[in-house]
Write a protein that holds these residues in place. Structure first.
Motif, PDB file in Angstrom:
ATOM      1  N   ASN A   1      -9.449  -8.954  12.728  1.00 37.91           N
ATOM      2  CA  ASN A   1      -8.321  -8.685  11.839  1.00 37.91           C
ATOM      3  C   ASN A   1      -8.800  -8.519  10.401  1.00 37.91           C
ATOM      4  O   ASN A   1      -8.321  -7.643   9.677  1.00 37.91           O
ATOM      5  CB  ASN A   1      -7.289  -9.802  11.945  1.00 37.91           C
ATOM      6  CG  ASN A   1      -6.006  -9.462  11.224  1.00 37.91           C
ATOM      7  OD1 ASN A   1      -5.595  -8.303  11.192  1.00 37.91           O
ATOM      8  ND2 ASN A   1      -5.367 -10.458  10.648  1.00 37.91           N
ATOM      9  N   ALA A   2      -9.745  -9.334   9.979  1.00 38.25           N
ATOM     10  CA  ALA A   2     -10.277  -9.238   8.625  1.00 38.25           C
ATOM     11  C   ALA A   2     -10.961  -7.879   8.414  1.00 38.25           C
ATOM     12  O   ALA A   2     -10.788  -7.243   7.369  1.00 38.25           O
ATOM     13  CB  ALA A   2     -11.264 -10.369   8.353  1.00 38.25           C
ATOM     14  N   LEU A   3     -11.711  -7.429   9.410  1.00 39.35           N
ATOM     15  CA  LEU A   3     -12.359  -6.120   9.313  1.00 39.35           C
ATOM     16  C   LEU A   3     -11.333  -5.001   9.263  1.00 39.35           C
ATOM     17  O   LEU A   3     -11.473  -4.044   8.487  1.00 39.35           O
ATOM     18  CB  LEU A   3     -13.316  -5.906  10.484  1.00 39.35           C
ATOM     19  CG  LEU A   3     -14.622  -6.681  10.432  1.00 39.35           C
ATOM     20  CD1 LEU A   3     -15.388  -6.517  11.740  1.00 39.35           C
ATOM     21  CD2 LEU A   3     -15.465  -6.220   9.271  1.00 39.35           C
ATOM     22  N   ALA A   4     -10.307  -5.105  10.070  1.00 33.34           N
ATOM     23  CA  ALA A   4      -9.264  -4.083  10.089  1.00 33.34           C
ATOM     24  C   ALA A   4      -8.549  -4.010   8.743  1.00 33.34           C
ATOM     25  O   ALA A   4      -8.299  -2.923   8.220  1.00 33.34           O
ATOM     26  CB  ALA A   4      -8.268  -4.358  11.208  1.00 33.34           C
ATOM     27  N   GLN A   5      -8.245  -5.162   8.168  1.00 33.83           N
ATOM     28  CA  GLN A   5      -7.584  -5.185   6.863  1.00 33.83           C
ATOM     29  C   GLN A   5      -8.488  -4.608   5.783  1.00 33.83           C
ATOM     30  O   GLN A   5      -8.031  -3.855   4.915  1.00 33.83           O
ATOM     31  CB  GLN A   5      -7.168  -6.608   6.498  1.00 33.83           C
ATOM     32  CG  GLN A   5      -5.990  -7.115   7.287  1.00 33.83           C
ATOM     33  CD  GLN A   5      -5.629  -8.544   6.912  1.00 33.83           C
ATOM     34  OE1 GLN A   5      -6.381  -9.249   6.247  1.00 33.83           O
ATOM     35  NE2 GLN A   5      -4.461  -8.979   7.364  1.00 33.83           N
ATOM     36  N   GLY A   6      -9.766  -4.947   5.836  1.00 35.90           N
ATOM     37  CA  GLY A   6     -10.711  -4.409   4.868  1.00 35.90           C
ATOM     38  C   GLY A   6     -10.833  -2.898   4.974  1.00 35.90           C
ATOM     39  O   GLY A   6     -10.886  -2.193   3.965  1.00 35.90           O
ATOM     40  N   THR A   7     -10.842  -2.402   6.196  1.00 38.04           N
ATOM     41  CA  THR A   7     -10.920  -0.955   6.423  1.00 38.04           C
ATOM     42  C   THR A   7      -9.677  -0.260   5.895  1.00 38.04           C
ATOM     43  O   THR A   7      -9.764   0.793   5.255  1.00 38.04           O
ATOM     44  CB  THR A   7     -11.106  -0.668   7.929  1.00 38.04           C
ATOM     45  OG1 THR A   7     -12.313  -1.290   8.373  1.00 38.04           O
ATOM     46  CG2 THR A   7     -11.176   0.815   8.205  1.00 38.04           C
ATOM     47  N   GLU A   8      -8.519  -0.842   6.147  1.00 35.67           N
ATOM     48  CA  GLU A   8      -7.260  -0.265   5.650  1.00 35.67           C
ATOM     49  C   GLU A   8      -7.235  -0.238   4.122  1.00 35.67           C
ATOM     50  O   GLU A   8      -6.810   0.753   3.515  1.00 35.67           O
ATOM     51  CB  GLU A   8      -6.065  -1.056   6.168  1.00 35.67           C
ATOM     52  CG  GLU A   8      -5.763  -0.833   7.629  1.00 35.67           C
ATOM     53  CD  GLU A   8      -4.621  -1.702   8.124  1.00 35.67           C
ATOM     54  OE1 GLU A   8      -3.834  -2.201   7.299  1.00 35.67           O
ATOM     55  OE2 GLU A   8      -4.525  -1.872   9.347  1.00 35.67           O
ATOM     56  N   GLN A   9      -7.680  -1.314   3.497  1.00 39.09           N
ATOM     57  CA  GLN A   9      -7.696  -1.373   2.041  1.00 39.09           C
ATOM     58  C   GLN A   9      -8.662  -0.349   1.458  1.00 39.09           C
ATOM     59  O   GLN A   9      -8.361   0.308   0.465  1.00 39.09           O
ATOM     60  CB  GLN A   9      -8.056  -2.773   1.565  1.00 39.09           C
ATOM     61  CG  GLN A   9      -6.964  -3.789   1.822  1.00 39.09           C
ATOM     62  CD  GLN A   9      -7.393  -5.213   1.498  1.00 39.09           C
ATOM     63  OE1 GLN A   9      -8.529  -5.467   1.160  1.00 39.09           O
ATOM     64  NE2 GLN A   9      -6.441  -6.141   1.616  1.00 39.09           N
ATOM     65  N   ARG A  10      -9.805  -0.202   2.070  1.00 40.09           N
ATOM     66  CA  ARG A  10     -10.781   0.797   1.606  1.00 40.09           C
ATOM     67  C   ARG A  10     -10.216   2.199   1.744  1.00 40.09           C
ATOM     68  O   ARG A  10     -10.350   3.021   0.853  1.00 40.09           O
ATOM     69  CB  ARG A  10     -12.090   0.675   2.382  1.00 40.09           C
ATOM     70  CG  ARG A  10     -13.083   1.762   2.031  1.00 40.09           C
ATOM     71  CD  ARG A  10     -14.510   1.324   2.266  1.00 40.09           C
ATOM     72  NE  ARG A  10     -15.479   2.379   2.158  1.00 40.09           N
ATOM     73  CZ  ARG A  10     -15.825   3.024   1.053  1.00 40.09           C
ATOM     74  NH1 ARG A  10     -15.237   2.731  -0.084  1.00 40.09           N
ATOM     75  NH2 ARG A  10     -16.744   3.972   1.064  1.00 40.09           N
ATOM     76  N   GLN A  11      -9.571   2.488   2.862  1.00 39.54           N
ATOM     77  CA  GLN A  11      -8.992   3.810   3.073  1.00 39.54           C
ATOM     78  C   GLN A  11      -7.897   4.086   2.049  1.00 39.54           C
ATOM     79  O   GLN A  11      -7.797   5.192   1.521  1.00 39.54           O
ATOM     80  CB  GLN A  11      -8.441   3.947   4.492  1.00 39.54           C
ATOM     81  CG  GLN A  11      -7.966   5.347   4.814  1.00 39.54           C
ATOM     82  CD  GLN A  11      -9.070   6.379   4.703  1.00 39.54           C
ATOM     83  OE1 GLN A  11     -10.158   6.198   5.229  1.00 39.54           O
ATOM     84  NE2 GLN A  11      -8.813   7.462   4.008  1.00 39.54           N
TER      85      GLN A  11
ATOM     86  N   LEU B   1      -9.608   4.916  -1.184  1.00 37.32           N
ATOM     87  CA  LEU B   1     -10.172   6.268  -1.132  1.00 37.32           C
ATOM     88  C   LEU B   1      -9.078   7.336  -1.248  1.00 37.32           C
ATOM     89  O   LEU B   1      -9.279   8.359  -1.910  1.00 37.32           O
ATOM     90  CB  LEU B   1     -10.965   6.466   0.162  1.00 37.32           C
ATOM     91  CG  LEU B   1     -12.272   5.694   0.261  1.00 37.32           C
ATOM     92  CD1 LEU B   1     -12.879   5.856   1.657  1.00 37.32           C
ATOM     93  CD2 LEU B   1     -13.256   6.130  -0.804  1.00 37.32           C
ATOM     94  N   ASP B   2      -7.939   7.093  -0.625  1.00 37.85           N
ATOM     95  CA  ASP B   2      -6.820   8.030  -0.721  1.00 37.85           C
ATOM     96  C   ASP B   2      -6.327   8.154  -2.163  1.00 37.85           C
ATOM     97  O   ASP B   2      -6.052   9.254  -2.636  1.00 37.85           O
ATOM     98  CB  ASP B   2      -5.667   7.601   0.186  1.00 37.85           C
ATOM     99  CG  ASP B   2      -5.981   7.767   1.661  1.00 37.85           C
ATOM    100  OD1 ASP B   2      -6.942   8.488   2.002  1.00 37.85           O
ATOM    101  OD2 ASP B   2      -5.253   7.161   2.480  1.00 37.85           O
ATOM    102  N   ILE B   3      -6.239   7.026  -2.850  1.00 39.63           N
ATOM    103  CA  ILE B   3      -5.801   7.039  -4.255  1.00 39.63           C
ATOM    104  C   ILE B   3      -6.825   7.773  -5.115  1.00 39.63           C
ATOM    105  O   ILE B   3      -6.459   8.590  -5.975  1.00 39.63           O
ATOM    106  CB  ILE B   3      -5.558   5.606  -4.763  1.00 39.63           C
ATOM    107  CG1 ILE B   3      -4.325   5.010  -4.084  1.00 39.63           C
ATOM    108  CG2 ILE B   3      -5.414   5.575  -6.284  1.00 39.63           C
ATOM    109  CD1 ILE B   3      -4.148   3.527  -4.305  1.00 39.63           C
ATOM    110  N   GLU B   4      -8.111   7.504  -4.897  1.00 39.22           N
ATOM    111  CA  GLU B   4      -9.153   8.185  -5.666  1.00 39.22           C
ATOM    112  C   GLU B   4      -9.119   9.686  -5.420  1.00 39.22           C
ATOM    113  O   GLU B   4      -9.264  10.484  -6.345  1.00 39.22           O
ATOM    114  CB  GLU B   4     -10.533   7.627  -5.313  1.00 39.22           C
ATOM    115  CG  GLU B   4     -10.768   6.231  -5.837  1.00 39.22           C
ATOM    116  CD  GLU B   4     -12.074   5.626  -5.357  1.00 39.22           C
ATOM    117  OE1 GLU B   4     -12.834   6.288  -4.614  1.00 39.22           O
ATOM    118  OE2 GLU B   4     -12.350   4.474  -5.728  1.00 39.22           O
TER     119      GLU B   4
END
Length: 77
Positions: free
Chosen positions: A9-19, A22-25
């Motif tokens: 779950n922690a990895l999934a949340q981290g991946t979602e936050q990174r994505q 990246l979308d905002i950038e």
């Protein structure tokens, strides 16, 4: 009581936050590009169109296709 770690779950949340970041950038980069190149893009500048294709290839292809149809229709008229 100690809670067990939920690594998946922690990895999934981290991946979602990174994505999301990246979308905002990417959106910010596109806005900056458009602020500088919208006029050239609308005037038919091929360099501006090539730059736009880096952000949205399908939209750039659609613009190119539309210009080609317009040029052909104008030539035939």
């Amino acid at each position: 009581m100690v809670q067990p770690l939920d690594v998946g779950n922690a990895l999934a949340q981290g991946t979602e936050q990174r994505q999301a970041r990246l979308d905002i950038e990417r959106q910010n980069a596109l806005q900056g590009f458009m602020a500088q190149n919208a006029g050239a893009l609308m005037a038919g500048d091929q360099n501006a169109l090539a730059g736009y294709a880096q952000y949205d290839p399908q939209a750039a292809f659609g613009m190119q296709e539309s210009r080609q149809r317009t040029a052909l229709a104008t030539k035939q008229a």
